[in-house]
Design a protein around this motif. Structure first.
Motif, short mmCIF file in Angstrom:
data_model
loop_
_atom_site.label_atom_id
_atom_site.label_comp_id
_atom_site.label_asym_id
_atom_site.label_seq_id
_atom_site.Cartn_x
_atom_site.Cartn_y
_atom_site.Cartn_z
N ILE A 14 0.87 -1.18 0.00
CA ILE A 14 0.00 0.00 0.00
C ILE A 14 0.91 1.22 0.00
N TYR A 15 0.32 2.38 -0.17
CA TYR A 15 1.16 3.56 0.05
C TYR A 15 0.90 4.07 1.46
N CYS A 16 1.96 4.56 2.07
CA CYS A 16 1.91 5.04 3.45
C CYS A 16 0.98 6.25 3.54
N PRO A 17 0.05 6.26 4.49
CA PRO A 17 -0.86 7.40 4.63
C PRO A 17 -0.13 8.71 4.98
N HIS A 18 1.07 8.61 5.54
CA HIS A 18 1.82 9.81 5.91
C HIS A 18 2.67 10.34 4.75
N CYS A 19 3.55 9.49 4.20
CA CYS A 19 4.51 9.98 3.20
C CYS A 19 4.17 9.56 1.77
N ARG A 20 3.17 8.74 1.61
CA ARG A 20 2.67 8.30 0.31
C ARG A 20 3.66 7.46 -0.50
N GLN A 21 4.71 6.92 0.13
CA GLN A 21 5.59 6.00 -0.59
C GLN A 21 5.03 4.59 -0.44
N MET A 22 5.29 3.74 -1.43
CA MET A 22 4.80 2.37 -1.38
C MET A 22 5.52 1.63 -0.26
N ILE A 23 4.71 0.90 0.53
CA ILE A 23 5.28 0.14 1.63
C ILE A 23 4.79 -1.30 1.54
N PRO A 24 5.65 -2.25 1.88
CA PRO A 24 5.28 -3.66 1.74
C PRO A 24 4.52 -4.19 2.96
N ALA A 25 3.76 -5.22 2.68
CA ALA A 25 3.12 -5.98 3.77
C ALA A 25 4.12 -7.00 4.27
N LEU A 26 4.04 -7.30 5.54
CA LEU A 26 4.85 -8.38 6.09
C LEU A 26 4.03 -9.66 5.93
N THR A 27 4.58 -10.63 5.26
CA THR A 27 3.83 -11.86 4.99
C THR A 27 3.40 -12.55 6.27
N LEU A 28 2.23 -13.14 6.17
CA LEU A 28 1.61 -13.90 7.25
C LEU A 28 1.32 -13.05 8.49
N THR A 29 1.16 -11.75 8.30
CA THR A 29 0.78 -10.84 9.38
C THR A 29 -0.29 -9.90 8.85
N ASP A 30 -0.76 -9.02 9.69
CA ASP A 30 -1.68 -7.96 9.27
C ASP A 30 -0.96 -6.62 9.27
N THR A 31 0.35 -6.62 9.02
CA THR A 31 1.16 -5.42 9.20
C THR A 31 1.83 -4.98 7.91
N TYR A 32 1.90 -3.66 7.75
CA TYR A 32 2.67 -3.01 6.69
C TYR A 32 3.78 -2.23 7.39
N LEU A 33 4.93 -2.12 6.75
CA LEU A 33 6.06 -1.47 7.40
C LEU A 33 6.63 -0.36 6.53
N CYS A 34 6.55 0.87 7.03
CA CYS A 34 7.12 2.03 6.35
C CYS A 34 8.48 2.31 6.98
N PRO A 35 9.53 2.47 6.16
CA PRO A 35 10.85 2.74 6.74
C PRO A 35 10.91 4.08 7.49
N ARG A 36 10.05 5.02 7.13
CA ARG A 36 10.06 6.33 7.78
C ARG A 36 9.09 6.41 8.96
N HIS A 37 7.93 5.73 8.87
CA HIS A 37 6.87 5.93 9.87
C HIS A 37 6.55 4.71 10.71
N GLY A 38 7.21 3.61 10.45
CA GLY A 38 7.01 2.43 11.28
C GLY A 38 5.87 1.55 10.81
N ALA A 39 5.34 0.79 11.74
CA ALA A 39 4.35 -0.25 11.43
C ALA A 39 2.92 0.28 11.42
N PHE A 40 2.16 -0.25 10.48
CA PHE A 40 0.72 -0.01 10.37
C PHE A 40 0.05 -1.37 10.39
N GLU A 41 -0.96 -1.52 11.22
CA GLU A 41 -1.66 -2.80 11.30
C GLU A 41 -3.03 -2.67 10.64
N ALA A 42 -3.35 -3.63 9.77
CA ALA A 42 -4.64 -3.66 9.08
C ALA A 42 -5.62 -4.49 9.91
N ASP A 43 -6.75 -3.90 10.23
CA ASP A 43 -7.77 -4.61 10.99
C ASP A 43 -8.84 -5.11 10.01
#
Length: 169
Positions: A14-43
């Motif tokens: 997805i793209y990060c809601p803060h910096c709008r750069q593409m960020i990857p999902a961590l496989t087998l989790t509900d988490t995306y990781l932005c190198p600048r803004h940290g972890a985002f969890e999808a509910d």
């Protein structure tokens, strides 16, 4: 194993809601990781993205992330930023339409005129930054209002008086 089940509900990136750069999902989790803004969890139940560090919630609509506000200053600041963007693009706002789910949150912060001589409907409308405010229709009629926070009606031209500076007074 189905590859779709390896990623959170919003897909492999997805793209990060803060910096709008593409960020990857961590496989087998509900988490995306932005190198600048940290972890985002999808509910998957609420279809919200939660920034783990700040606790801010975001929802997705029509290709955009919308922050879900819990404090009136957050939505007021977001509206103020949008008014500034309009101004720099050569437009002026004529009305602010705020999602009805924020009515209780922002009502105490709206300017109210009660003209005793003028019975003009628009002058009796609550205002924010000098602009008339309306609240959205029911989200059942227009589902976008479950996600988006506000809309600005606009027209070409610069404001006659730049009323949005009242935010800082």
């Amino acid at each position: 194993m189905n590859p779709g089940l390896q990623y959170p509900i919003f897909g492999p990136e997805i793209y990060c809601p803060h910096c709008r750069q593409m960020i990857p999902a961590l496989t087998l989790t509900d988490t995306y990781l932005c190198p600048r803004h940290g972890a985002f969890e999808a509910d998957p139940k609420t279809e919200e993205l939660v920034h783990l560090q700040s606790g801010r919630h975001w929802r997705y609509w029509n290709g955009e992330w919308y922050r879900q506000h819990t404090h009136p200053d957050g939505i007021r600041f977001e509206i103020h930023e949008a008014l500034d963007r309009l101004y720099t693009q050569g437009f002026r706002a004529t009305k602010v339409i705020i999602a009805s789910r924020y009515k209780d949150l922002v009502s105490a912060y709206l300017e109210r005129n009660t003209p005793w001589r003028n019975n003009n409907n628009e002058s009796q409308m609550p205002r924010l930054y000098g602009l008339p405010v309306e609240f959205s229709s029911d989200s059942v009629e227009e589902p976008c209002w479950d996600v988006i926070n506000f809309d600005l009606e606009k027209e070409p031209g610069v404001p006659k008086r730049y009323p949005y500076f009242r935010f800082f007074e």
